[in-house]
Design an enzyme around this catalytic site. Structure first.
Site, PDB file in Angstrom:
ATOM      1  N   TYR A 190       0.840  -1.208   0.000  1.00 15.67           N
ATOM      2  CA  TYR A 190       0.000   0.000   0.000  1.00 15.67           C
ATOM      3  C   TYR A 190       0.871   1.251   0.000  1.00 15.67           C
ATOM      4  O   TYR A 190       1.866   1.311   0.716  1.00 15.67           O
ATOM      5  CB  TYR A 190      -0.899   0.024   1.243  1.00 15.67           C
ATOM      6  CG  TYR A 190      -2.344  -0.297   0.910  1.00 15.67           C
ATOM      7  CD1 TYR A 190      -3.046   0.495   0.014  1.00 15.67           C
ATOM      8  CD2 TYR A 190      -2.991  -1.382   1.496  1.00 15.67           C
ATOM      9  CE1 TYR A 190      -4.368   0.199  -0.295  1.00 15.67           C
ATOM     10  CE2 TYR A 190      -4.309  -1.678   1.183  1.00 15.67           C
ATOM     11  CZ  TYR A 190      -4.993  -0.879   0.275  1.00 15.67           C
ATOM     12  OH  TYR A 190      -6.286  -1.166  -0.035  1.00 15.67           O
TER      13      TYR A 190
ATOM     14  N   GLU B 182      -0.523   4.936  -0.387  1.00 13.18           N
ATOM     15  CA  GLU B 182      -1.260   6.187  -0.579  1.00 13.18           C
ATOM     16  C   GLU B 182      -0.326   7.390  -0.481  1.00 13.18           C
ATOM     17  O   GLU B 182       0.479   7.481   0.454  1.00 13.18           O
ATOM     18  CB  GLU B 182      -2.367   6.346   0.468  1.00 13.18           C
ATOM     19  CG  GLU B 182      -3.671   5.726   0.059  1.00 13.18           C
ATOM     20  CD  GLU B 182      -3.863   4.350   0.627  1.00 13.18           C
ATOM     21  OE1 GLU B 182      -2.830   3.663   0.848  1.00 13.18           O
ATOM     22  OE2 GLU B 182      -5.026   3.962   0.856  1.00 13.18           O
TER      23      GLU B 182
ATOM     24  N   ASP C 263      -7.381  13.576 -24.976  1.00 12.08           N
ATOM     25  CA  ASP C 263      -7.426  12.171 -24.558  1.00 12.08           C
ATOM     26  C   ASP C 263      -6.811  11.351 -25.692  1.00 12.08           C
ATOM     27  O   ASP C 263      -7.444  11.109 -26.722  1.00 12.08           O
ATOM     28  CB  ASP C 263      -8.881  11.763 -24.306  1.00 12.08           C
ATOM     29  CG  ASP C 263      -9.025  10.301 -23.895  1.00 12.08           C
ATOM     30  OD1 ASP C 263      -8.086   9.526 -24.131  1.00 12.08           O
ATOM     31  OD2 ASP C 263     -10.093   9.936 -23.359  1.00 12.08           O
TER      32      ASP C 263
ATOM     33  N   THR D  82      -4.593   6.158 -21.628  1.00  6.03           N
ATOM     34  CA  THR D  82      -4.453   4.840 -21.043  1.00  6.03           C
ATOM     35  C   THR D  82      -3.110   4.291 -21.504  1.00  6.03           C
ATOM     36  O   THR D  82      -2.482   4.830 -22.414  1.00  6.03           O
ATOM     37  CB  THR D  82      -5.601   3.905 -21.479  1.00  6.03           C
ATOM     38  OG1 THR D  82      -5.720   3.929 -22.894  1.00  6.03           O
ATOM     39  CG2 THR D  82      -6.913   4.319 -20.841  1.00  6.03           C
TER      40      THR D  82
ATOM     41  N   LYS E 265      -3.089   0.439 -24.814  1.00  8.74           N
ATOM     42  CA  LYS E 265      -3.555   0.332 -26.205  1.00  8.74           C
ATOM     43  C   LYS E 265      -2.325   0.367 -27.126  1.00  8.74           C
ATOM     44  O   LYS E 265      -1.508  -0.544 -27.057  1.00  8.74           O
ATOM     45  CB  LYS E 265      -4.583   1.434 -26.489  1.00  8.74           C
ATOM     46  CG  LYS E 265      -5.837   1.319 -25.586  1.00  8.74           C
ATOM     47  CD  LYS E 265      -6.902   2.299 -25.967  1.00  8.74           C
ATOM     48  CE  LYS E 265      -8.184   2.085 -25.176  1.00  8.74           C
ATOM     49  NZ  LYS E 265      -8.243   2.841 -23.917  1.00  8.74           N
TER      50      LYS E 265
ATOM     51  N   ARG F 228      -2.726  -2.464 -18.151  1.00  9.45           N
ATOM     52  CA  ARG F 228      -3.981  -1.702 -18.104  1.00  9.45           C
ATOM     53  C   ARG F 228      -3.872  -0.650 -17.010  1.00  9.45           C
ATOM     54  O   ARG F 228      -3.796  -0.971 -15.824  1.00  9.45           O
ATOM     55  CB  ARG F 228      -5.149  -2.641 -17.812  1.00  9.45           C
ATOM     56  CG  ARG F 228      -5.324  -3.683 -18.872  1.00  9.45           C
ATOM     57  CD  ARG F 228      -6.623  -4.388 -18.705  1.00  9.45           C
ATOM     58  NE  ARG F 228      -7.663  -3.607 -19.305  1.00  9.45           N
ATOM     59  CZ  ARG F 228      -8.142  -3.840 -20.539  1.00  9.45           C
ATOM     60  NH1 ARG F 228      -7.657  -4.807 -21.269  1.00  9.45           N
ATOM     61  NH2 ARG F 228      -9.101  -3.103 -21.013  1.00  9.45           N
TER      62      ARG F 228
HETATM   63  N1  DSN Z   1     -13.028   0.418 -24.418  1.00  9.38           N
HETATM   64  C1  DSN Z   1     -12.051   1.195 -25.119  1.00  9.38           C
HETATM   65  C2  DSN Z   1     -12.104   0.967 -26.582  1.00  9.38           C
HETATM   66  O1  DSN Z   1     -12.328  -0.157 -26.980  1.00  9.38           O
HETATM   67  O2  DSN Z   1     -11.901   1.873 -27.371  1.00  9.38           O
HETATM   68  C3  DSN Z   1     -12.114   2.632 -24.771  1.00  9.38           C
HETATM   69  O3  DSN Z   1     -12.164   2.797 -23.403  1.00  9.38           O
END
Ligand code: DSN
Length: 421
Positions: free
Chosen positions: A51, A53, A197, A223, A226, A232
């Site tokens: 942990y 924080e 984003d 994120t 991707k 993730r």
């Molecule tokens: N779920 C993602 C996507 O497939 O584009 C976006 O958050």
């Protein structure tokens, strides 16, 4: 996974089956990828026991001597890779990260201007069904019906009329480049803050294939799993002046302890993304998407906006006479995994829309190139032409399995080592 195999053989078998499924199919969901074994190692490490924080040097728990160094490493790698003054690597994923930005920069009820969900935007950009659409007042821009592209004059007009406090550029099903420079200008003109984003295209930005929004945006959210090919998770990048507000919104505003194993895996992915091979990977993602777009267009598929500038294609199947869900399910049976998707101004509902969405980050991670995209387009064409032909589906699934053998995926076992159940 020897311990798991011994202690929970049922779960172990399911994981191995999923691994084999990922290995033996062509994965075309544009938000998915194959993380490297190094990323998986860090992500499955003992760091998850701790942990922490707070932030490095300012924690509410003792025992942070290594955790602080790990998070600082992730932060400095994020700053270096994207040229950011400040980085927060703690958001659990994209939606909580966007939520943190709104909490940091807005008052409840303030206006957010973003790309409409049915035109390729994201739920967390103020969609009606998202809490972001309840706590703040969303107004939307869309794509031009004639071109399928965002018209910056229309964005400017809406911004002048609605006077948003925040403008968001980014989406999940927009196959073209975002004009970050243009969005920045509109935001400044109307006195709004600008959030970019880049969840879908972060790897393309890191690899220098797409323009960085950093000089134009107040905050950048991405994120990490991707095109960036990490675990993730998510990151927020901003200038120093907003750092304190952003950090406080993430913790203690919205989250508890950071997921240290994810933080470490993000650090690994950022180091991988800084390597010259990653720039070549990013270029190939885009080249593969263009090749797939060209091959599908030649087979009579209608691509929203007529093509792609990035890693994804949005296909309107109306003229093919097949609805998106039926096509996506038939493709999955044939070993080609994609998702059904709405198209702009879709007359059908999101649960059964008119289109499918395809992307090339995962297949490119396997080393597939333009010639393989042409082969994949041929299979897609066959399946969409006869989605109920189970015999053809089985034959194609077999061909796809054989084809995939020549392209080992990062992080997956190869050969018969995954032959379970
Ligand atoms: N779920 C993602 C996507 O497939 O584009 C976006 O958050």
């Amino acid at each position: 996974m020897l311990a798991l195999e011994r202690t929970d053989p049922e779960l172990y078998a399911l994981i191995r089956k999923e691994e084999r499924y990922q290995r033996d199919s062509v994965r075309l969901i544009p938000s998915e990828n194959y993380a490297s074994q190094a990323v998986l190692d860090a992500s499955g490490s003992v760091l998850q026991n701790k942990y922490s924080e707070g932030y490095p040097g300012r924690r509410y728990y003792e025992g942070q001597r290594y955790i602080d160094r790990i998070e600082s490493l992730a932060v400095s790698r994020a700053q270096a890779l994207f040229g950011a003054e400040h980085a927060n690597v703690q958001p659990y994923s994209g939606t909580p990260a966007n939520f943190a930005v709104y909490c940091a920069l807005l008052q409840p009820g303030d206006t957010i201007l973003s790309l409409a969900l049915p035109h390729g935007g994201h739920l967390s950009h103020g969609a009606d069904v998202s809490m972001t659409g309840r706590f703040w007042r969303p107004v939307r821009y869309g794509v031009d019906p004639a071109t399928g592209r965002i018209d910056m004059d229309a964005v400017r007009e809406i911004a002048r009329r609605e006077r948003p406090k925040l403008i968001v550029a980014g989406g999940t099903a927009y196959p073209r480049r975002f004009d970050f420079h243009g969005f920045g200008e509109v935001a400044r003109e109307v006195g709004a803050l600008f959030l970019a984003d880049i969840s879908h295209i972060a790897g393309l930005v890191a690899g220098g294939v797409h323009e960085s929004p950093l000089p134009h945006a107040d905050v950048v959210m991405t994120t990490t799993h991707k095109t960036l090919r990490g675990p993730r998770g998510a990151m927020l990048l901003c200038r120093q002046g907003l750092a304190e507000a952003i950090d406080k919104a993430v913790f203690p505003g919205l989250q508890g302890g950071p997921h240290n194993h994810t933080t470490a895996a993000i650090a690994v992915a950022l180091q991988e993304a800084a390597a010259p091979e990653f720039a070549a990977y990013a270029r190939q993602i885009v080249a593969n998407a263009a090749a797939l777009a060209e091959a599908l267009t030649a087979r009579g598929f209608d691509l929203v906006s007529g093509g792609t500038d990035n890693h994804l294609l949005l296909i309107d199947l109306t003229r093919k006479g097949v609805i998106g869900k039926r096509a996506a399910r038939a493709l999955d049976r044939a070993g080609i995994v994609c998702n059904f998707n709405t198209i702009p101004d879709d007359p059908r509902k999101p649960w059964s829309p008119s289109g499918i969405r395809l992307g090339t980050p995962a297949v490119t991670s396997r080393g597939m190139r333009e010639a393989e995209m042409v082969r994949i387009a041929g299979w897609i064409d066959q399946v969409v032409a006869a989605p109920d032909d189970e015999e053809a589906g089985r034959r194609i699934a077999h061909e796809v399995r054989e084809f995939c053998r020549a392209f080992p995926a990062p992080g997956l076992l190869t050969g018969d080592t995954v032959a379970v159940g």
